[in-house]
Design a protein around this motif. Structure first.
Motif, PDB file in Angstrom:
ATOM      1  N   SER A  54      -3.095  13.873  -9.447  1.00 38.49           N
ATOM      2  CA  SER A  54      -2.988  12.569  -8.784  1.00 38.49           C
ATOM      3  C   SER A  54      -1.515  12.195  -8.647  1.00 38.49           C
ATOM      4  O   SER A  54      -0.711  12.478  -9.541  1.00 38.49           O
ATOM      5  N   GLN A  86       0.832  -1.192   0.000  1.00 39.11           N
ATOM      6  CA  GLN A  86       0.000   0.000   0.000  1.00 39.11           C
ATOM      7  C   GLN A  86       0.871   1.248   0.000  1.00 39.11           C
ATOM      8  O   GLN A  86       1.815   1.360   0.779  1.00 39.11           O
ATOM      9  N   PRO A  87       0.609   2.245  -0.888  1.00 39.84           N
ATOM     10  CA  PRO A  87       1.418   3.465  -0.900  1.00 39.84           C
ATOM     11  C   PRO A  87       1.266   4.238   0.408  1.00 39.84           C
ATOM     12  O   PRO A  87       0.198   4.197   1.045  1.00 39.84           O
ATOM     13  N   ASP A 115      -8.101   8.132   5.223  1.00 40.95           N
ATOM     14  CA  ASP A 115      -8.635   9.249   4.456  1.00 40.95           C
ATOM     15  C   ASP A 115      -8.453  10.535   5.257  1.00 40.95           C
ATOM     16  O   ASP A 115      -9.076  10.723   6.311  1.00 40.95           O
ATOM     17  N   LEU A 169       1.400   7.559   0.630  1.00 41.08           N
ATOM     18  CA  LEU A 169       0.550   8.714   0.320  1.00 41.08           C
ATOM     19  C   LEU A 169      -0.085   8.500  -1.047  1.00 41.08           C
ATOM     20  O   LEU A 169       0.587   8.132  -2.006  1.00 41.08           O
ATOM     21  N   LYS A 170      -1.385   8.737  -1.117  1.00 42.60           N
ATOM     22  CA  LYS A 170      -2.094   8.642  -2.385  1.00 42.60           C
ATOM     23  C   LYS A 170      -2.999   9.854  -2.542  1.00 42.60           C
ATOM     24  O   LYS A 170      -3.916  10.073  -1.752  1.00 42.60           O
ATOM     25  N   VAL A 171      -2.703  10.659  -3.549  1.00 41.99           N
ATOM     26  CA  VAL A 171      -3.526  11.819  -3.894  1.00 41.99           C
ATOM     27  C   VAL A 171      -4.264  11.479  -5.185  1.00 41.99           C
ATOM     28  O   VAL A 171      -3.639  11.137  -6.199  1.00 41.99           O
ATOM     29  N   ASP A 172      -5.582  11.572  -5.159  1.00 40.22           N
ATOM     30  CA  ASP A 172      -6.393  11.129  -6.300  1.00 40.22           C
ATOM     31  C   ASP A 172      -7.298  12.251  -6.794  1.00 40.22           C
ATOM     32  O   ASP A 172      -8.208  12.698  -6.076  1.00 40.22           O
ATOM     33  N   LYS A 207       5.633   6.006  -2.291  1.00 38.12           N
ATOM     34  CA  LYS A 207       5.941   4.800  -1.536  1.00 38.12           C
ATOM     35  C   LYS A 207       6.780   5.144  -0.309  1.00 38.12           C
ATOM     36  O   LYS A 207       7.386   6.212  -0.241  1.00 38.12           O
ATOM     37  N   ILE A 260      -7.345  12.447  -0.424  1.00 41.87           N
ATOM     38  CA  ILE A 260      -5.964  12.299   0.026  1.00 41.87           C
ATOM     39  C   ILE A 260      -5.957  11.199   1.084  1.00 41.87           C
ATOM     40  O   ILE A 260      -6.675  11.282   2.086  1.00 41.87           O
ATOM     41  N   THR A 284       1.191   9.178  -6.234  1.00 37.74           N
ATOM     42  CA  THR A 284       1.396   8.216  -5.149  1.00 37.74           C
ATOM     43  C   THR A 284       2.832   8.313  -4.686  1.00 37.74           C
ATOM     44  O   THR A 284       3.725   8.704  -5.440  1.00 37.74           O
TER      45      THR A 284
END
Length: 550
Positions: free
Chosen positions: A27, A3-4, A74, A6-9, A31, A68, A29
């Motif tokens: 967007s 799982q990353p 979340d 940080l994930k910005v979508d 690691k 985010i 990601t």
């Protein structure tokens, strides 16, 4: 584990009332342990996006769309208490200017201990031991004493090290570094970045490096995002993206990088300004501190002399002495061959014909005055001009700097950073001086604006033939604009000579160390750049590809 961190979508941010978007559909990601750079011009949204990650958006800016997620959580649904617990301990943020982010009224130890007390369940003795250990780790001499000192007692580089120590003390999983070395000289900049790289590797911390310094992101990041007007136009592996950019905007950014200008022939004429055995000491008695030690310097008509050196080397002090803003303790200064003195009547002529461009136009331009009045202020002692002629001169110089009379009635806050710097240049040139002193005139500007201002300065200097003392810690800019280079260290001149000789055949060990601290970005056939180093450095040492041409 896959799982990353940080994930910005599809993130969209903007002003709620105006419905305009400063970040639009971005967007990304990140690691664990990965280092990502974000580049772009001022206003591209790179800092705003990262402020949204940590929940520090300015008032009036809201999230229109997107999500985010940090470590699977979340961020938009976290209650304020959980968000506060995450700041510092989970996500650390290093701001651009440590003097404004450190509290000037509190001692260093008090400020560093606050985060530990909030996020770590350890006693006072353990907190102090951890602070001393981290200050030692970042290279602060005598850390026990440093804990009792105030921020103003440290240099810019040391304050930035203290900021890094404060953030890394909490061992965050993600570190956001927002322009962490903009105000630092080349040697200190490299020291700070090497330190950051070592710390994030040692702690397994992921890092987002926000910068407009392409050589910095080329050396210290694994992956790169390029942003333009709130949109991510390109992203990929840093080395691949820089060597072969695909988007026109990325190519535009890279084409704006400073490059060595051609050597010019400067006539060997009598210097317009000279100093001999110049000395300056701050304070007196036991508190006396010598800043300039016997400086000898000549500036000839029509030449651009660059003054370079580390923070605290005395280069800005020397410039202010030559401009008449500081009074030396010893030595002599001449202007047009005559000693500068109030007694011989040369002083007024010298002050009128020696003008200065300061580093930060926002603080050097009176916010209550319109552009027309700011530029005209330098003409107030020009008795030969009528009011109509003075207005015409102001309009003329505004056209010269690329603004035009339509800007004359605006206030400084109504202009961009580049436009404000053009006003500062116009104010300096309105008197048509023989000598201009530019003190870090482009250090606070992003790549494309910096390129425009450098081109403007070079054009005006060529047209008006004024001499220029160009003070800078940006060696790339110096290599582009200077005719001659003077290297200062600890209040003394280490060496001086023509640009090509200083950059390609330095004699002083300090000059070599200064040049070795800065990677060179060399143009590739694909329209990008590749990273190379002068003399010695982390990569294989090579001279500038165009060295032989100049």
């Amino acid at each position: 584990m896959n799982q990353p961190l940080l994930k910005v979508d599809n993130l969209a941010l903007g002003a709620a009332r105006l419905q305009n978007r400063v970040v639009d559909g971005v967007s990304m990601t990140l690691k664990r342990g990965e280092r990502v750079g974000i580049v772009g011009e001022s206003g591209s949204g790179k800092s705003m996006m990262m402020r949204a990650v940590i929940g520090l958006l300015p008032p009036g800016i809201v999230k229109f769309a997107g999500s985010i997620a940090f470590d699977g959580r979340d961020m938009g649904s976290l209650p304020p208490r959980d968000l506060r617990a995450l700041r510092g301990a989970g996500i650390g943020l290093i701001f651009q200017e440590p003097m404004t982010s450190l509290n000037p009224a509190l001692r260093i130890g008090t400020q560093m201990e606050e985060g530990l007390a909030l996020h770590k369940e350890v006693d006072a003795a353990a907190r102090r031991a951890a602070m001393v250990s981290m200050l030692e780790r970042v290279g602060i001499p005598d850390p026990q004493t440093a804990l009792t000192a105030f921020p103003h007692e440290f240099s810019g580089g040391m304050r930035q090290r203290i900021m890094i120590a404060s953030v890394m003390l909490l061992e965050p999983a993600l570190l956001i570094a927002d322009e962490p070395t903009t105000a630092l000289d080349a040697v200190v900049q490299r020291d700070v970045l090497e330190l950051l790289r070592d710390l994030v590797k040692e702690k397994g911390t992921a890092m987002v490096l926000i910068s407009h310094d392409m050589s910095m992101v080329a050396q210290y990041t694994d992956r790169l995002l390029v942003m333009e007007k709130g949109v991510c136009v390109e992203q990929g592996e840093t080395r691949d993206l820089l060597s072969a950019p695909r988007h026109d905007y990325t190519k535009k950014l890279l084409s704006a990088l400073p490059r060595r200008g051609p050597a010019r022939a400067i006539a060997d004429r009598q210097p317009i300004a000279s100093v001999r055995d110049l000395q300056l000491t701050y304070g007196s008695g036991k508190n006396a501190k010598a800043v300039l030690h016997g400086i000898d310097l000549d500036i000839r008509p029509g030449e651009i002399v660059a003054l370079v050196g580390g923070s605290g080397s005395g280069k800005t002090t020397l410039g202010r002495v030559i401009a008449g803003l500081l009074k030396p303790n010893g030595g002599s200064m001449t202007f047009r061959g005559r000693e500068i003195s109030r007694r011989n009547g040369n002083y007024d002529d010298y002050r009128a014909n020696c003008q200065m461009i300061f580093q930060d136009p926002y603080s050097s331009l009176d916010p209550r005055m319109r552009v027309r009045d700011l530029v005209a202020a330098s003409l107030r002692h020009e008795k030969s001009l009528t009011a109509a002629q003075r207005k015409a001169r102001v309009d003329e110089v505004l056209v010269d700097v690329g603004l035009g009379p339509q800007f004359a009635d605006r206030f400084p806050h109504q202009l961009s950073g580049g436009q404000r710097q053009r006003v500062a240049i116009a104010r300096a040139l309105a008197r048509r001086p023989d000598l201009v002193i530019a003190d870090e005139a482009v250090s606070a500007l992003d790549l494309t604006v910096k390129a425009q201002i450098l081109e403007l300065l070079a054009r005006l200097q060529e047209e008006q033939r004024f001499a220029c003392l160009f003070i800078s810690h940006d060696l790339g800019v110096v290599e582009q604009i200077a005719d001659r280079v003077i290297v200062m260290h600890r209040g003394r001149i280490e060496e001086q000579g023509l640009k090509a000789r200083i950059f390609d055949q330095p004699m002083s060990d300090y000059t070599k160390r200064l040049l070795a601290a800065v990677p060179t970005l060399v143009s590739t056939e694909e329209g990008g750049v590749s990273l190379e180093w002068r003399f010695s450095g982390p990569a294989t040492p090579r001279l500038h590809r165009n060295a032989a041409a100049n």
